[in-house]
Design an enzyme around this catalytic site. Sequence first.
Site, PDB file in Angstrom:
ATOM      1  N   ARG A 195      -3.191  -0.993  13.349  1.00 62.08           N
ATOM      2  CA  ARG A 195      -4.666  -1.003  13.330  1.00 62.08           C
ATOM      3  C   ARG A 195      -5.133  -2.401  13.725  1.00 62.08           C
ATOM      4  NH1 ARG A 195      -3.466   2.186   8.703  1.00 62.08           N
ATOM      5  NH2 ARG A 195      -4.187   4.340   8.960  1.00 62.08           N
TER       6      ARG A 195
ATOM      7  N   GLU B 163       0.812  -1.218   0.000  1.00 60.10           N
ATOM      8  CA  GLU B 163       0.000   0.000   0.000  1.00 60.10           C
ATOM      9  C   GLU B 163       0.842   1.263   0.000  1.00 60.10           C
ATOM     10  OE1 GLU B 163      -3.241   0.382   2.808  1.00 60.10           O
ATOM     11  OE2 GLU B 163      -3.411  -1.794   2.910  1.00 60.10           O
TER      12      GLU B 163
ATOM     13  N   ASP C  20      -2.188  -4.414   3.358  1.00 63.75           N
ATOM     14  CA  ASP C  20      -2.433  -4.709   4.775  1.00 63.75           C
ATOM     15  C   ASP C  20      -3.513  -5.771   4.941  1.00 63.75           C
ATOM     16  OD1 ASP C  20      -0.548  -2.823   5.448  1.00 63.75           O
ATOM     17  OD2 ASP C  20      -2.008  -1.210   5.704  1.00 63.75           O
TER      18      ASP C  20
ATOM     19  N   GLU D 178      -9.693  -2.935   4.701  1.00 65.59           N
ATOM     20  CA  GLU D 178      -9.283  -1.965   3.684  1.00 65.59           C
ATOM     21  C   GLU D 178      -8.180  -2.552   2.805  1.00 65.59           C
ATOM     22  OE1 GLU D 178     -10.598   1.083   3.035  1.00 65.59           O
ATOM     23  OE2 GLU D 178     -12.107   0.694   4.579  1.00 65.59           O
TER      24      GLU D 178
ATOM     25  N   TYR E 114       1.820  -3.948  13.060  1.00 65.26           N
ATOM     26  CA  TYR E 114       0.722  -3.194  12.455  1.00 65.26           C
ATOM     27  C   TYR E 114      -0.115  -2.508  13.526  1.00 65.26           C
ATOM     28  CZ  TYR E 114      -2.925  -2.141   9.046  1.00 65.26           C
ATOM     29  OH  TYR E 114      -3.814  -1.503   8.221  1.00 65.26           O
TER      30      TYR E 114
ATOM     31  N   HIS F  21      -4.625  -9.508  13.764  1.00 62.89           N
ATOM     32  CA  HIS F  21      -3.206  -9.190  13.931  1.00 62.89           C
ATOM     33  C   HIS F  21      -2.816  -9.471  15.371  1.00 62.89           C
ATOM     34  CE1 HIS F  21      -3.240  -7.234  10.050  1.00 62.89           C
ATOM     35  NE2 HIS F  21      -4.202  -6.433  10.435  1.00 62.89           N
TER      36      HIS F  21
ATOM     37  N   ASP G 107      -6.116  -5.977   6.953  1.00 63.85           N
ATOM     38  CA  ASP G 107      -7.453  -5.636   7.422  1.00 63.85           C
ATOM     39  C   ASP G 107      -8.408  -5.532   6.238  1.00 63.85           C
ATOM     40  OD1 ASP G 107      -6.628  -3.324   6.238  1.00 63.85           O
ATOM     41  OD2 ASP G 107      -6.459  -2.182   8.086  1.00 63.85           O
TER      42      ASP G 107
END
Length: 932
Positions: free
Chosen positions: A320, A4, A91, A95, A318, A365, A93
């Site tokens: 988030r 990303e 990532d 998104e 990570y 995570h 998640d």
Amino acid sequence: MIVESPNKVAKIKSYLGDGYVVDSSVGHVRDLPKGASDVPAKYKGEKWARTGINVDNDFEPIYVVQADKKSVMKKLKDELKDADELLLATDGDREGEAIAWHLMQELKPKVPVKRLVFNEITKQAITAALENTRDLDLDLVDAQEARRILDRLYGYEVSPVLWKKVMPRLSAGRVQSVATRLVVDRERERMAFRSASYWDLEAILDAGAEADPRNFSARLATLDGQRVAAGRDFDAKGVLTSKNTVALDELAANAVAGGLASAKFTVASVESRPYTRKPYAPFRTTTMQQEAGRKLGMSAQTAMSVAQRLYEGGFITYMRTDSVQLSSQAINAARSQAEQLFGKQYVPDKPRHYTSKVKNAQEAHEAIRPAGESFRTPAQTGLTGEQFRLYELIWMRTIASQMKDAEGQSMTVKFDAVPTSPIAIDGGTSGLSEVKGAGFVSSGRTITFHGFMKAYVEGNDDEDQKSDDAQAKLPRLAEKQVLEAAKLNAAGHATKPPSRYTEPSLVAKLEELEIGRPSTYASILRTITARDYVYKKGSALVPTWLAFAVTRLLEEHFPKLVDYQFTAAMEGDLDEVAKGNLKRLHVLNEFYYGQRSGRPDASGNEAGELAPDGREGLYQLVNQLGDIDARGLSTFPIGDLDDGINVRVGRYGTYVEDEEGRRANVADDLPPDELTAELAKELLANPVGEERELGLDPETHTMIVAKNGRFGPYVTEVLGEDVPKTGKNAVKPRTGSLFKSMSLEDVTLEQALRLMSLPRVVGTDEEGVEITAQNGRYGPYLKKGTDSRSLTTEDQIFDITLEEALAIYAQPKQRGRTAAKPPLKELGNDPVSGTPVVVKDGRFGAYVTDGEYNATLRRDDSVEEITLERAAELLAEKRAKGPAKKTTRKKTAAKKTTAKKTTAAKTTTKKTTTKKTTAKKTTAKKAAPAAE
């Protein structure tokens, strides 16, 4: 390999070697159309095209490659032509999963595709990810798409209602509107709050010369068996609600203090029990944001931005995440480092394992921790400033989570105090006539083994709450032991309204209500402040009257959309979609069309009945609004109805208005709970725009008036109707601001004419250059050509002579306005830089500085009330913006030439200038000159 963020590329490339091309999508590459111009031609004219979602065809979205991402996509397609495999490493998640899916849709790869996820940017993590690839998780993609569609429909359907009925350019959002309502609800509680006064008594007891400590305090607990009221015993209306409780007034408290002055205090009981405190779980996103706010003065947005840089630099995992779990390698690293730093006695025999208390915890995570199989100490990282401080916080929290419990003893001692004779209380409001005996209590805590507290102690949002490591030592006491009072102090108190939310406490409340997701909180807080729904006063979040109007409209006409439980249930539904237990289409249908057996037909007629206990959807809410009293929504009574005063939110600001139609503007930074009926009457008595006639100018025969303007009181002339006010021949009326020594009520016609005559010509120097005296933004001054000199008082403007003016100009000119001034206030050391922070008076007002960065105080800050925490927050925002650019055009051009020479520089420039989100755009703008 596609990731990303471009900031990850170089480090990952160094781990993978020459066999890989690593590049970045720079965030999302596709999204719903931002405006009508982005809608593809084949969809133009469709009634649903403005939203980009075909609500009549299973909510099919239109996705378009954003203009600033077209060059990114072209580059990725060119690189893919020579590749034999595509690795999507966005990532892990929702998104990130959605970005990977969008890349697949746009790139249409003809080579094998693998999805991989790593939780930290280390060689071991990336190697492990390459060995454990998987397919795209379409359930996560569906959950992200459902959230995006819900938010688009909510915003595009509800925001236009706000534009029409409240004010243009407002916005509504599924989570932001609920967050705003929380802040408004708290302010409503404060406005309805009525303070109650009560008194208590503190005794300083003497345990004798051999005791350690000799003196300690005890609090009055009972009088003749009745409990003495404290703040918790009063409700929000100031009414005593606890039974068998007596509220002391000043008269009673002082009478008891006097009556017990010679009394003996006998130990009635001693209760001692073990004290144990377990360590805190490792950080997840919200707890990290809260602690960064409490300890480092960082806003949620700043904390996430700094954490992002730490993650991309390979320093932390990570950031988030809802998880509080640590991998076995991380547990071993934390235990090993705790033993090295504090000794084996601080590490438990078995590792500690934590379970998340967050309902529907998602994004599998680890907790936020230092990266790697062994942790670098903060000193070993080479980090500085904010990154160093946040890394240190994460590092210490992780180590503390694997250390032993803190242990100690808690002690509670009760005392009986009997006066030599009953204490008579004559009058007052306490309801007491006499007191025959009193009970006191003293509590203490001693920590015998600090355990994890050697490494870390959590902060708290309540100023009155003691920290976990606070101690209060009591001497060794035995039952029936008799002590004397060295001092008895009666003190009065008043109950306080509930505290306003701060960023950390609002994040905690949103998480408690299960509204939104950790990764969205920073953007939510940024949005509600950017839309002028909320502003900061110190660290407190204060709602504006505009927020009151918007919240009222949503509560009255869209009640479900700002209902806390409904919003939390929507999050739960999205979590179920991510788990594959619920279909995306079901969630969207229920949200938009409600719990019905069918949809409206093409004409808008309902094709199904509302289900039992069902609710209407967004479609029905928007299309069945009926009449909305826009004026009523934006009108709020102040004080009692008999006062007849209202505060109104207008298109050009907030104002108060009485029954006679008189109006007065309300300052933007006045908190709603401080706008009382008394203050409103003061504003109405001296409103902006009100004028007082002073008389006619004897020369021009125009009326001279005194007015209270937006920037203070001033005098001006009233020009006749025949005088042109616009165009080439327009005549501007003479004006003059009142001196500080003048008032609107007392200024005379003579003074007004003198003020309007400024600037005053003092005379000319030997070379014939005119010297004038005038008043300016920074006070009174002399001007001779381009040379200005400050005057000490405003009266000098009219009194100074030519000789005095020439004497001032004969002196060497000082650099700057005046000599350096001493600090207005010293606040302590900055938590980031460690250097002293002071408040100074500058050219543009008061500001805080740590010696390197200066940050001007905001409109809601004051020199008297500003704290170190608020100053640290202002300085953190200043640092986040980076240093001011000093590059000249010539240098920039030279750098551009250099950039053209190397492919690497070209690539960096392209990546840097194609950021998507608001936060990333800011970064791109800062980085662009360097890339060039």
